[in-house]
Design a protein around this motif. Structure first.
Motif, PDB file in Angstrom:
ATOM      1  N   LEU A  87       6.529   2.394   4.097  1.00 18.00           N
ATOM      2  CA  LEU A  87       5.217   2.814   4.599  1.00 18.00           C
ATOM      3  C   LEU A  87       5.163   4.328   4.774  1.00 18.00           C
ATOM      4  CD1 LEU A  87       4.552  -0.023   7.183  1.00 18.00           C
ATOM      5  CD2 LEU A  87       3.221   0.422   5.106  1.00 18.00           C
ATOM      6  N   SER A  88       6.269   4.931   5.202  1.00 18.12           N
ATOM      7  CA  SER A  88       6.303   6.386   5.380  1.00 18.12           C
ATOM      8  C   SER A  88       6.245   7.114   4.041  1.00 18.12           C
ATOM      9  CB  SER A  88       7.541   6.813   6.162  1.00 18.12           C
ATOM     10  OG  SER A  88       8.701   6.652   5.383  1.00 18.12           O
ATOM     11  N   GLN A  89       6.565   6.413   2.970  1.00 21.45           N
ATOM     12  CA  GLN A  89       6.512   6.996   1.634  1.00 21.45           C
ATOM     13  C   GLN A  89       5.122   6.842   1.008  1.00 21.45           C
ATOM     14  OE1 GLN A  89       9.709   4.868  -0.255  1.00 21.45           O
ATOM     15  NE2 GLN A  89      11.263   6.314   0.463  1.00 21.45           N
ATOM     16  N   GLY A  90       4.193   6.287   1.788  1.00 25.44           N
ATOM     17  CA  GLY A  90       2.815   6.204   1.310  1.00 25.44           C
ATOM     18  C   GLY A  90       2.427   4.892   0.651  1.00 25.44           C
ATOM     19  N   ARG A  91       3.306   3.926   0.646  1.00 30.90           N
ATOM     20  CA  ARG A  91       2.950   2.627   0.063  1.00 30.90           C
ATOM     21  C   ARG A  91       2.031   1.885   1.018  1.00 30.90           C
ATOM     22  NH1 ARG A  91       7.773  -0.631  -2.170  1.00 30.90           N
ATOM     23  NH2 ARG A  91       6.069  -1.656  -3.230  1.00 30.90           N
ATOM     24  N   THR A  92       1.199   1.016   0.486  1.00 32.79           N
ATOM     25  CA  THR A  92       0.297   0.234   1.330  1.00 32.79           C
ATOM     26  C   THR A  92       1.070  -0.925   1.947  1.00 32.79           C
ATOM     27  OG1 THR A  92      -0.372  -1.309  -0.409  1.00 32.79           O
ATOM     28  CG2 THR A  92      -1.631   0.751  -0.217  1.00 32.79           C
ATOM     29  N   LEU A  93       0.499  -1.471   3.014  1.00 31.73           N
ATOM     30  CA  LEU A  93       1.150  -2.594   3.676  1.00 31.73           C
ATOM     31  C   LEU A  93       1.256  -3.784   2.731  1.00 31.73           C
ATOM     32  CD1 LEU A  93       2.433  -3.761   6.186  1.00 31.73           C
ATOM     33  CD2 LEU A  93       0.168  -4.438   6.956  1.00 31.73           C
ATOM     34  N   GLY A  94       0.232  -4.009   1.939  1.00 24.11           N
ATOM     35  CA  GLY A  94       0.274  -5.104   0.969  1.00 24.11           C
ATOM     36  C   GLY A  94       1.423  -4.959  -0.009  1.00 24.11           C
ATOM     37  N   GLU A  95       1.621  -3.746  -0.515  1.00 26.16           N
ATOM     38  CA  GLU A  95       2.729  -3.493  -1.447  1.00 26.16           C
ATOM     39  C   GLU A  95       4.076  -3.715  -0.759  1.00 26.16           C
ATOM     40  OE1 GLU A  95       0.771   0.029  -4.229  1.00 26.16           O
ATOM     41  OE2 GLU A  95       1.813   0.565  -2.370  1.00 26.16           O
ATOM     42  N   VAL A  96       4.179  -3.216   0.451  1.00 29.45           N
ATOM     43  CA  VAL A  96       5.436  -3.350   1.193  1.00 29.45           C
ATOM     44  C   VAL A  96       5.747  -4.822   1.451  1.00 29.45           C
ATOM     45  CG1 VAL A  96       6.576  -2.877   3.400  1.00 29.45           C
ATOM     46  CG2 VAL A  96       5.266  -1.073   2.257  1.00 29.45           C
ATOM     47  N   CYS A  97       4.747  -5.582   1.882  1.00 26.95           N
ATOM     48  CA  CYS A  97       4.970  -7.006   2.158  1.00 26.95           C
ATOM     49  C   CYS A  97       5.366  -7.759   0.900  1.00 26.95           C
ATOM     50  CB  CYS A  97       3.721  -7.617   2.783  1.00 26.95           C
ATOM     51  SG  CYS A  97       3.464  -7.068   4.488  1.00 26.95           S
ATOM     52  N   ARG A  98       4.750  -7.428  -0.225  1.00 26.96           N
ATOM     53  CA  ARG A  98       5.140  -8.076  -1.484  1.00 26.96           C
ATOM     54  C   ARG A  98       6.592  -7.754  -1.826  1.00 26.96           C
ATOM     55  NH1 ARG A  98      -0.105  -7.163  -2.600  1.00 26.96           N
ATOM     56  NH2 ARG A  98       0.186  -5.125  -3.525  1.00 26.96           N
ATOM     57  N   SER A  99       7.004  -6.497  -1.621  1.00 26.18           N
ATOM     58  CA  SER A  99       8.389  -6.131  -1.942  1.00 26.18           C
ATOM     59  C   SER A  99       9.381  -6.811  -0.998  1.00 26.18           C
ATOM     60  CB  SER A  99       8.568  -4.613  -1.912  1.00 26.18           C
ATOM     61  OG  SER A  99       8.606  -4.126  -0.595  1.00 26.18           O
ATOM     62  N   LEU A 100       8.944  -7.083   0.240  1.00 20.56           N
ATOM     63  CA  LEU A 100       9.808  -7.780   1.199  1.00 20.56           C
ATOM     64  C   LEU A 100       9.797  -9.284   0.993  1.00 20.56           C
ATOM     65  CD1 LEU A 100       8.877  -5.901   4.509  1.00 20.56           C
ATOM     66  CD2 LEU A 100      10.865  -5.513   3.046  1.00 20.56           C
TER      67      LEU A 100
END
Length: 90
Positions: free
Chosen positions: A20-33
């Motif tokens: 998230l600190s790198q500018g990714r959206t929450l949706g992108e982060v959740c998909r990667s997790l």
């Protein structure tokens, strides 16, 4: 439904913070997790800001609390049964 250990949850929350600190959206982060946004928010609410040992202790205390509640419920039921039996013998 995948069951994650406390260690895995905290690790994924840390990873999410970085992404998230790198500018990714929450949706992108959740998909990667591999979790839903709802799961992410639940984890953050429950474990956010905790260190690994604190989170482990929290889980241990929750399990102990569950066992104690069951013991109290069992003893209360026993007491009610004995009370009813005593009333029947009078």
């Amino acid at each position: 439904m995948a069951k994650h250990t406390v260690e895995q949850v905290i690790s994924k929350l840390r990873q999410a913070e970085v992404e998230l600190s790198q500018g990714r959206t929450l949706g992108e982060v959740c998909r990667s997790l591999g979790v839903t946004e709802q799961t992410y928010y639940h984890w953050r609410k429950e474990y956010g800001g905790l260190k690994m040992n604190q989170a482990k202790r929290l889980k241990e205390l929750e399990q102990e609390n569950t066992q104690l509640r069951k013991a109290v419920a069992d003893l209360t039921l026993d007491k009610l049964i004995l009370k009813e039996a005593a009333r029947g013998n009078s």
